[in-house]
Motif scaffolding. Structure first.
Motif, PDB file in Angstrom:
ATOM      1  N   GLU A 151     -48.216 -55.473  42.691  1.00 36.67           N
ATOM      2  CA  GLU A 151     -49.468 -54.760  42.934  1.00 36.67           C
ATOM      3  C   GLU A 151     -49.115 -53.370  43.430  1.00 36.67           C
ATOM      4  O   GLU A 151     -48.404 -53.223  44.429  1.00 36.67           O
ATOM      5  CB  GLU A 151     -50.313 -55.494  43.978  1.00 36.67           C
ATOM      6  CG  GLU A 151     -51.638 -54.808  44.234  1.00 36.67           C
ATOM      7  CD  GLU A 151     -52.549 -55.602  45.152  1.00 36.67           C
ATOM      8  OE1 GLU A 151     -53.504 -54.981  45.676  1.00 36.67           O
ATOM      9  OE2 GLU A 151     -52.333 -56.810  45.353  1.00 36.67           O
ATOM     10  N   VAL A 152     -49.597 -52.363  42.736  1.00 37.62           N
ATOM     11  CA  VAL A 152     -49.276 -50.975  43.054  1.00 37.62           C
ATOM     12  C   VAL A 152     -50.466 -50.347  43.779  1.00 37.62           C
ATOM     13  O   VAL A 152     -51.574 -50.300  43.245  1.00 37.62           O
ATOM     14  CB  VAL A 152     -48.959 -50.175  41.771  1.00 37.62           C
ATOM     15  CG1 VAL A 152     -48.671 -48.726  42.096  1.00 37.62           C
ATOM     16  CG2 VAL A 152     -47.791 -50.822  41.021  1.00 37.62           C
ATOM     17  N   GLN A 153     -50.229 -49.881  44.997  1.00 41.07           N
ATOM     18  CA  GLN A 153     -51.231 -49.177  45.775  1.00 41.07           C
ATOM     19  C   GLN A 153     -50.677 -47.797  46.105  1.00 41.07           C
ATOM     20  O   GLN A 153     -49.468 -47.572  45.993  1.00 41.07           O
ATOM     21  CB  GLN A 153     -51.567 -49.965  47.037  1.00 41.07           C
ATOM     22  CG  GLN A 153     -52.198 -51.314  46.745  1.00 41.07           C
ATOM     23  CD  GLN A 153     -52.586 -52.050  48.011  1.00 41.07           C
ATOM     24  OE1 GLN A 153     -52.439 -51.566  49.129  1.00 41.07           O
ATOM     25  NE2 GLN A 153     -53.101 -53.257  47.839  1.00 41.07           N
ATOM     26  N   PRO A 154     -51.514 -46.857  46.500  1.00 36.73           N
ATOM     27  CA  PRO A 154     -51.024 -45.490  46.757  1.00 36.73           C
ATOM     28  C   PRO A 154     -49.918 -45.408  47.810  1.00 36.73           C
ATOM     29  O   PRO A 154     -49.031 -44.573  47.714  1.00 36.73           O
ATOM     30  CB  PRO A 154     -52.276 -44.742  47.239  1.00 36.73           C
ATOM     31  CG  PRO A 154     -53.417 -45.519  46.697  1.00 36.73           C
ATOM     32  CD  PRO A 154     -52.970 -46.961  46.655  1.00 36.73           C
ATOM     33  N   ASP A 155     -49.960 -46.296  48.810  1.00 40.47           N
ATOM     34  CA  ASP A 155     -49.004 -46.194  49.915  1.00 40.47           C
ATOM     35  C   ASP A 155     -48.073 -47.385  50.056  1.00 40.47           C
ATOM     36  O   ASP A 155     -47.290 -47.458  51.005  1.00 40.47           O
ATOM     37  CB  ASP A 155     -49.759 -45.996  51.231  1.00 40.47           C
ATOM     38  CG  ASP A 155     -50.733 -47.137  51.515  1.00 40.47           C
ATOM     39  OD1 ASP A 155     -51.043 -47.925  50.596  1.00 40.47           O
ATOM     40  OD2 ASP A 155     -51.191 -47.243  52.665  1.00 40.47           O
ATOM     41  N   ARG A 156     -48.150 -48.336  49.126  1.00 46.15           N
ATOM     42  CA  ARG A 156     -47.290 -49.514  49.211  1.00 46.15           C
ATOM     43  C   ARG A 156     -47.284 -50.286  47.902  1.00 46.15           C
ATOM     44  O   ARG A 156     -48.174 -50.117  47.055  1.00 46.15           O
ATOM     45  CB  ARG A 156     -47.747 -50.432  50.340  1.00 46.15           C
ATOM     46  CG  ARG A 156     -49.104 -51.079  50.082  1.00 46.15           C
ATOM     47  CD  ARG A 156     -49.554 -51.929  51.240  1.00 46.15           C
ATOM     48  NE  ARG A 156     -50.801 -52.633  50.915  1.00 46.15           N
ATOM     49  CZ  ARG A 156     -51.279 -53.636  51.609  1.00 46.15           C
ATOM     50  NH1 ARG A 156     -50.639 -54.067  52.689  1.00 46.15           N
ATOM     51  NH2 ARG A 156     -52.403 -54.216  51.263  1.00 46.15           N
ATOM     52  N   LEU A 157     -46.285 -51.150  47.775  1.00 44.43           N
ATOM     53  CA  LEU A 157     -46.195 -52.101  46.675  1.00 44.43           C
ATOM     54  C   LEU A 157     -46.260 -53.489  47.288  1.00 44.43           C
ATOM     55  O   LEU A 157     -45.775 -53.710  48.404  1.00 44.43           O
ATOM     56  CB  LEU A 157     -44.865 -51.947  45.927  1.00 44.43           C
ATOM     57  CG  LEU A 157     -44.530 -50.557  45.395  1.00 44.43           C
ATOM     58  CD1 LEU A 157     -43.106 -50.529  44.860  1.00 44.43           C
ATOM     59  CD2 LEU A 157     -45.525 -50.146  44.322  1.00 44.43           C
ATOM     60  N   LEU A 158     -46.845 -54.438  46.572  1.00 42.26           N
ATOM     61  CA  LEU A 158     -46.870 -55.822  47.023  1.00 42.26           C
ATOM     62  C   LEU A 158     -46.249 -56.697  45.947  1.00 42.26           C
ATOM     63  O   LEU A 158     -46.582 -56.553  44.761  1.00 42.26           O
ATOM     64  CB  LEU A 158     -48.300 -56.301  47.284  1.00 42.26           C
ATOM     65  CG  LEU A 158     -49.090 -55.590  48.380  1.00 42.26           C
ATOM     66  CD1 LEU A 158     -50.520 -56.114  48.429  1.00 42.26           C
ATOM     67  CD2 LEU A 158     -48.415 -55.773  49.724  1.00 42.26           C
ATOM     68  N   ILE A 159     -45.335 -57.586  46.360  1.00 45.59           N
ATOM     69  CA  ILE A 159     -44.767 -58.571  45.449  1.00 45.59           C
ATOM     70  C   ILE A 159     -44.758 -59.916  46.163  1.00 45.59           C
ATOM     71  O   ILE A 159     -44.884 -59.982  47.389  1.00 45.59           O
ATOM     72  CB  ILE A 159     -43.339 -58.212  44.977  1.00 45.59           C
ATOM     73  CG1 ILE A 159     -42.349 -58.185  46.143  1.00 45.59           C
ATOM     74  CG2 ILE A 159     -43.334 -56.894  44.204  1.00 45.59           C
ATOM     75  CD1 ILE A 159     -40.881 -58.077  45.726  1.00 45.59           C
TER      76      ILE A 159
ATOM     77  N   THR B  86     -42.595 -50.357  51.314  1.00 45.18           N
ATOM     78  CA  THR B  86     -42.838 -48.919  51.430  1.00 45.18           C
ATOM     79  C   THR B  86     -41.502 -48.205  51.307  1.00 45.18           C
ATOM     80  O   THR B  86     -40.441 -48.811  51.429  1.00 45.18           O
ATOM     81  CB  THR B  86     -43.519 -48.565  52.764  1.00 45.18           C
ATOM     82  OG1 THR B  86     -42.708 -49.024  53.847  1.00 45.18           O
ATOM     83  CG2 THR B  86     -44.915 -49.183  52.864  1.00 45.18           C
ATOM     84  N   GLY B  87     -41.572 -46.918  51.069  1.00 45.87           N
ATOM     85  CA  GLY B  87     -40.371 -46.105  50.876  1.00 45.87           C
ATOM     86  C   GLY B  87     -40.560 -45.230  49.657  1.00 45.87           C
ATOM     87  O   GLY B  87     -41.668 -44.753  49.388  1.00 45.87           O
ATOM     88  N   ASP B  88     -39.503 -45.043  48.890  1.00 38.69           N
ATOM     89  CA  ASP B  88     -39.530 -44.239  47.666  1.00 38.69           C
ATOM     90  C   ASP B  88     -40.197 -45.072  46.562  1.00 38.69           C
ATOM     91  O   ASP B  88     -39.526 -45.703  45.748  1.00 38.69           O
ATOM     92  CB  ASP B  88     -38.108 -43.835  47.287  1.00 38.69           C
ATOM     93  CG  ASP B  88     -38.036 -42.932  46.072  1.00 38.69           C
ATOM     94  OD1 ASP B  88     -39.091 -42.642  45.467  1.00 38.69           O
ATOM     95  OD2 ASP B  88     -36.915 -42.530  45.717  1.00 38.69           O
ATOM     96  N   LEU B  89     -41.537 -45.093  46.569  1.00 39.38           N
ATOM     97  CA  LEU B  89     -42.281 -46.017  45.715  1.00 39.38           C
ATOM     98  C   LEU B  89     -41.986 -45.897  44.225  1.00 39.38           C
ATOM     99  O   LEU B  89     -41.827 -46.927  43.564  1.00 39.38           O
ATOM    100  CB  LEU B  89     -43.786 -45.906  45.986  1.00 39.38           C
ATOM    101  CG  LEU B  89     -44.241 -46.332  47.384  1.00 39.38           C
ATOM    102  CD1 LEU B  89     -45.757 -46.281  47.484  1.00 39.38           C
ATOM    103  CD2 LEU B  89     -43.715 -47.698  47.766  1.00 39.38           C
ATOM    104  N   PRO B  90     -41.893 -44.696  43.644  1.00 42.79           N
ATOM    105  CA  PRO B  90     -41.588 -44.655  42.205  1.00 42.79           C
ATOM    106  C   PRO B  90     -40.246 -45.328  41.877  1.00 42.79           C
ATOM    107  O   PRO B  90     -40.156 -46.114  40.932  1.00 42.79           O
ATOM    108  CB  PRO B  90     -41.559 -43.158  41.882  1.00 42.79           C
ATOM    109  CG  PRO B  90     -42.433 -42.539  42.923  1.00 42.79           C
ATOM    110  CD  PRO B  90     -42.198 -43.363  44.167  1.00 42.79           C
ATOM    111  N   ARG B  91     -39.243 -45.056  42.661  1.00 42.29           N
ATOM    112  CA  ARG B  91     -37.921 -45.642  42.425  1.00 42.29           C
ATOM    113  C   ARG B  91     -37.966 -47.157  42.642  1.00 42.29           C
ATOM    114  O   ARG B  91     -37.434 -47.931  41.836  1.00 42.29           O
ATOM    115  CB  ARG B  91     -36.908 -44.999  43.366  1.00 42.29           C
ATOM    116  CG  ARG B  91     -35.502 -45.541  43.198  1.00 42.29           C
ATOM    117  CD  ARG B  91     -34.527 -44.693  44.033  1.00 42.29           C
ATOM    118  NE  ARG B  91     -33.182 -45.167  43.878  1.00 42.29           N
ATOM    119  CZ  ARG B  91     -32.431 -45.636  44.875  1.00 42.29           C
ATOM    120  NH1 ARG B  91     -32.912 -45.646  46.111  1.00 42.29           N
ATOM    121  NH2 ARG B  91     -31.212 -46.067  44.662  1.00 42.29           N
TER     122      ARG B  91
END
Length: 161
Positions: A96-104, A78-83
């Protein structure tokens, strides 16, 4: 043992069974699998493929076995997701891109880089369903956009420029 020589991106009607596979196991060509109900079947495909959640194995007897994504250890970012997503993508890492988090998947080098960029990272157990390639199919690796799933079904894909 019943054989599977074809797959499809989604079930036609309700699937007859399910099989739960992690991200690595969803890339296969020839492998013995066991449905969630305990029935074995042999996958014997003409080429290695990557299956997304919801894809089906088409068994020789006409049954469909739907793929489910198994929970596995991943990093929740979480954080500045686009960056942060840009930096992850720049390293060709499945994400995996979700509205409030990324998963790797766990990667200590990427984790250190992302923390340095201000990311908040937690280890979680969750199904891992990363984005497909640039044209909406396949894994984010290499640059081969060729694929084949023509088993009497035709799909239109955007033309490559």
């Amino acid at each position: 043992m019943i054989r599977c020589e074809a797959t499809h991106a989604h079930a036609h009607g309700a699937p007859d069974a399910t099989v739960t596979l992690d991200y690595d196991a969803r890339m296969l060509r020839r492998k013995r699998l066991t449905t969630d109900a305990g029935e074995d079947f042999l996958v014997d495909l003409p080429a290695t493929i990557s299956l997304d959640e919801g894809a089906v194995f088409l068994l020789a007897d006409g049954r469909q076995v739907e793929v489910r994504a198994a929970p596995e250890q991943v990093l929740e970012i979480t954080g500045d997701l686009p960056r942060l997503a840009w930096h992850i993508g720049n390293r060709h890492t499945p994400c995996e891109v979700q509205p409030d988090r990324l998963l790797i998947r766990e990667d200590h080098v990427l984790e250190a880089m992302l923390r340095q960029l201000g990311a908040h990272i937690h280890r979680v157990t969750a199904p891992f369903r990363p984005e497909g390639g640039a044209y909406g199919h396949g894994r984010t690796m290499g640059h081969d956009h060729g694929h084949s799933h023509d088993h009497g079904h035709h799909h239109d894909h955007p033309a490559e420029a």
